[in-house]
Design an enzyme around this catalytic site. Structure first.
Site, PDB file in Angstrom:
ATOM      1  N   HIS A 129      -8.967   4.886   2.953  1.00  0.00           N
ATOM      2  CA  HIS A 129      -7.748   5.347   2.273  1.00  0.00           C
ATOM      3  C   HIS A 129      -7.483   6.844   2.413  1.00  0.00           C
ATOM      4  CE1 HIS A 129      -8.425   1.363   0.677  1.00  0.00           C
ATOM      5  NE2 HIS A 129      -7.148   1.331   0.395  1.00  0.00           N
ATOM      6  N   GLN A 167      -6.772   8.090   5.011  1.00  0.00           N
ATOM      7  CA  GLN A 167      -5.626   8.098   5.942  1.00  0.00           C
ATOM      8  C   GLN A 167      -4.285   7.967   5.223  1.00  0.00           C
ATOM      9  OE1 GLN A 167      -6.992   5.481   9.645  1.00  0.00           O
ATOM     10  NE2 GLN A 167      -8.042   4.951   7.761  1.00  0.00           N
ATOM     11  N   ARG A 168      -4.298   7.425   4.008  1.00  0.00           N
ATOM     12  CA  ARG A 168      -3.039   7.205   3.283  1.00  0.00           C
ATOM     13  C   ARG A 168      -2.762   8.272   2.233  1.00  0.00           C
ATOM     14  NH1 ARG A 168      -3.312   1.021   1.751  1.00  0.00           N
ATOM     15  NH2 ARG A 168      -3.189   1.866  -0.342  1.00  0.00           N
ATOM     16  N   GLU A 195      -9.212  -1.692  12.169  1.00  0.00           N
ATOM     17  CA  GLU A 195      -9.944  -2.603  11.281  1.00  0.00           C
ATOM     18  C   GLU A 195      -9.711  -4.078  11.602  1.00  0.00           C
ATOM     19  OE1 GLU A 195      -8.629  -2.131   7.184  1.00  0.00           O
ATOM     20  OE2 GLU A 195      -6.586  -1.824   7.857  1.00  0.00           O
ATOM     21  N   ASP A 247       3.660  -1.244  12.199  1.00  0.00           N
ATOM     22  CA  ASP A 247       3.783  -2.534  12.899  1.00  0.00           C
ATOM     23  C   ASP A 247       5.031  -3.342  12.529  1.00  0.00           C
ATOM     24  OD1 ASP A 247       2.951  -3.190  10.371  1.00  0.00           O
ATOM     25  OD2 ASP A 247       1.229  -4.388  10.985  1.00  0.00           O
ATOM     26  N   GLY A 302       0.833  -1.205   0.000  1.00  0.00           N
ATOM     27  CA  GLY A 302       0.000   0.000   0.000  1.00  0.00           C
ATOM     28  C   GLY A 302       0.863   1.247   0.000  1.00  0.00           C
ATOM     29  N   ARG A 339     -23.766   5.534  14.420  1.00  0.00           N
ATOM     30  CA  ARG A 339     -23.332   5.739  13.026  1.00  0.00           C
ATOM     31  C   ARG A 339     -21.921   5.197  12.839  1.00  0.00           C
ATOM     32  NH1 ARG A 339     -27.987   6.552  12.368  1.00  0.00           N
ATOM     33  NH2 ARG A 339     -29.026   8.388  11.501  1.00  0.00           N
ATOM     34  N   ASP A 381       0.698   1.520   9.157  1.00  0.00           N
ATOM     35  CA  ASP A 381       0.262   0.745  10.331  1.00  0.00           C
ATOM     36  C   ASP A 381       1.280   0.758  11.473  1.00  0.00           C
ATOM     37  OD1 ASP A 381      -1.860   0.161   8.739  1.00  0.00           O
ATOM     38  OD2 ASP A 381      -1.421  -1.960   8.490  1.00  0.00           O
ATOM     39  N   ARG A 406       0.797  -4.960  -5.077  1.00  0.00           N
ATOM     40  CA  ARG A 406       1.010  -6.018  -4.074  1.00  0.00           C
ATOM     41  C   ARG A 406       1.515  -7.301  -4.740  1.00  0.00           C
ATOM     42  NH1 ARG A 406      -0.471  -4.337   0.906  1.00  0.00           N
ATOM     43  NH2 ARG A 406      -2.146  -2.803   1.078  1.00  0.00           N
ATOM     44  N   MET A 454      -7.441   2.443   9.867  1.00  0.00           N
ATOM     45  CA  MET A 454      -6.652   1.356   9.286  1.00  0.00           C
ATOM     46  C   MET A 454      -5.787   0.719  10.367  1.00  0.00           C
ATOM     47  SD  MET A 454      -5.556   2.207   5.394  1.00  0.00           S
ATOM     48  CE  MET A 454      -6.736   1.934   4.064  1.00  0.00           C
ATOM     49  N   GLY A 455      -5.350  -0.496  10.080  1.00  0.00           N
ATOM     50  CA  GLY A 455      -4.561  -1.268  11.047  1.00  0.00           C
ATOM     51  C   GLY A 455      -5.060  -2.690  11.020  1.00  0.00           C
ATOM     52  N   ARG A 456      -4.503  -3.454  10.085  1.00  0.00           N
ATOM     53  CA  ARG A 456      -4.979  -4.806   9.831  1.00  0.00           C
ATOM     54  C   ARG A 456      -4.645  -5.754  10.977  1.00  0.00           C
ATOM     55  NH1 ARG A 456      -3.915  -6.688   3.861  1.00  0.00           N
ATOM     56  NH2 ARG A 456      -2.357  -5.065   4.006  1.00  0.00           N
ATOM     57  N   THR A 493       5.086   1.529   6.353  1.00  0.00           N
ATOM     58  CA  THR A 493       3.677   1.188   6.526  1.00  0.00           C
ATOM     59  C   THR A 493       3.019   2.234   7.417  1.00  0.00           C
ATOM     60  OG1 THR A 493       2.054  -0.330   7.464  1.00  0.00           O
ATOM     61  CG2 THR A 493       4.250  -0.478   8.376  1.00  0.00           C
ATOM     62  N   ASP A 510       5.677  -5.607   5.522  1.00  0.00           N
ATOM     63  CA  ASP A 510       6.145  -6.972   5.799  1.00  0.00           C
ATOM     64  C   ASP A 510       6.183  -7.860   4.553  1.00  0.00           C
ATOM     65  OD1 ASP A 510       3.405  -6.791   5.788  1.00  0.00           O
ATOM     66  OD2 ASP A 510       3.096  -7.858   7.674  1.00  0.00           O
TER      67      ASP A 510
END
Ligand code: F6P
Length: 353
Positions: A283, A285-286, A222, A129, A11, A277, A127, A72, A169-171, A125, A103
């Site tokens: 996206h 965020q990116r 997420e 992480d 991403g 709600r 994220d 990807r 986001m944050g898989r 990333t 990763d």
């Protein structure tokens, strides 16, 4: 003439262009030419890209996304992938590669490095992480965007006495949700590292509803799963599969909270109008320009990666360690995920009320 290739995989992430600029500028000091592969590993497999000039990279640290494109594509999904990479490098006379990615991309880089290909990894990333580095660029920008969004949601949620569930986001990890949630005063932050039961979640919403504040903002990563996820009955989909809360997380959680609140006998007759709600930041965020921190971190990582190239010091990942930029171990970085630690989550939990 020495030559290398560079690619951005996975991403996109604010700060990628700063890294590209750093690598090209540093390599230029030693007369090393840099070939920018298009669309991540796909460009390497197809030998698709172009030679980057100093002119082209001038000032690009201010721009989001990546000027050479990303995908990807996984080299290792093709049994001949590593050979194709080696062939491309031979054809273009490249001595090494700088792979900028998360990763997945760095996992490929590590494998290729073990096969004898000269690779340097740059951690990327939103994220945050990846281990072996204090921060990944993009995280700060993404967290600021999520923080701004949550700041804004307070007034609208309060005006309607609603609960708003904001999905960040944050898989696999909850760094963005926690950073933004804590900064913007979310009343609860839900992240994969620390599962909570549905009862714990709804009782906080209920407590707030019974107080004068009445409204609740929940920031959720997420990848969050309920501690008692299997016991929640969301029904079946058209194929008869059990619906999981992770699918349409914000929407499902929001619907579940609304239903539970409306049906709670302790809340009085007004509660039957209670509304929730979902807001999925996605996206947004990116996208857009990187913040100062990510421009500078990306630049420093790029310059360091260029320095390792100049010194023929391959097989490493550049990383932030305190105030320094170092060459870290690529293998550890791709095998250990950096999760939110208990001390941080516990500190934030003080404000879950
Ligand atoms: O890995 C970064 C990330 O932004 C994750 O937070 C998110 O789950 C994923 O990428 C989204 O990927 P895509 O852009 O392929 O939808």
């Amino acid at each position: 003439m020495r030559k290398i290739g560079i690619l951005t995989g996975g991403g996109d992430c604010p700060g990628l262009n700063a890294v590209i600029r750093g690598v090209v500028e540093k390599c230029a000091t030693a007369g090393i030419e840099v070939f920018g592969f298009h669309d991540g590993w796909r460009g390497v497999l197809n030998a698709n890209g172009h030679w980057l000039t100093l002119n082209e990279v001038e000032g690009i640290q201010t721009i989001g996304g990546t000027i050479i494109g990303s995908s990807r594509t996984n080299v290792l999904a093709d049994p001949n992938g590593p050979d194709k990479v080696a062939n491309t490098m031979k054809t273009l006379e490249l001595e090494g590669l700088v792979a900028i990615g998360g990763d997945d991309t760095l996992g490929v880089a590590n494998k290729l490095s073990k096969l004898g290909i000269n690779v340097i990894g740059v951690p990327k990333t939103i994220d945050n992480d990846l281990s072996c580095t204090d921060y990944t660029f993009g995280f700060e920008t993404a967290s600021n965007i999520a923080m701004d969004a949550i700041d804004r949601l307070h007034t609208t949620a309060k005006s309607h006495s609603r609960c708003i569930v904001v999905e960040c986001m944050g898989r696999h990890t909850g760094w963005i949700a926690l950073q933004a949630g804590l900064a913007a005063n979310a009343h609860l932050v839900l992240i994969p590292e620390f599962p909570k039961t549905f009862d714990e979640i709804v009782s906080l919403v209920k407590r707030r509803y019974l107080r004068s504040d009445r409204y609740t903002i929940i920031a959720v990563a997420e990848g969050f799963e309920l501690a008692d996820g299997d016991q929640i009955d969301l029904g079946l989909d058209a194929f008869g599969n059990k619906l999981l809360i992770q699918k349409n997380l914000a929407k499902n959680l929001s619907d579940m909270i609304e239903k539970a609140m409306r049906n709670d006998p302790e809340l009085g007759s007004d509660a039957k109008y209670f509304e929730c709600r979902p807001v999925v930041l996605g996206h947004v965020q990116r996208g857009g320009a990187p913040c100062a921190f990510d421009r500078v971190l990306g630049t420093r990582l790029g310059v360091k990666a260029g320095e390792l190239v100049v010194n023929h010091d391959y097989g490493k990942m550049v990383a932030q360690s305190g105030n320094s930029i170092i060459g870290a171990d690529l293998e550890t970085a791709v095998t250990v995920r950096k999760e939110v630690d208990k001390e941080f989550y516990d500190a934030a939990s003080l404000y879950f009320k």
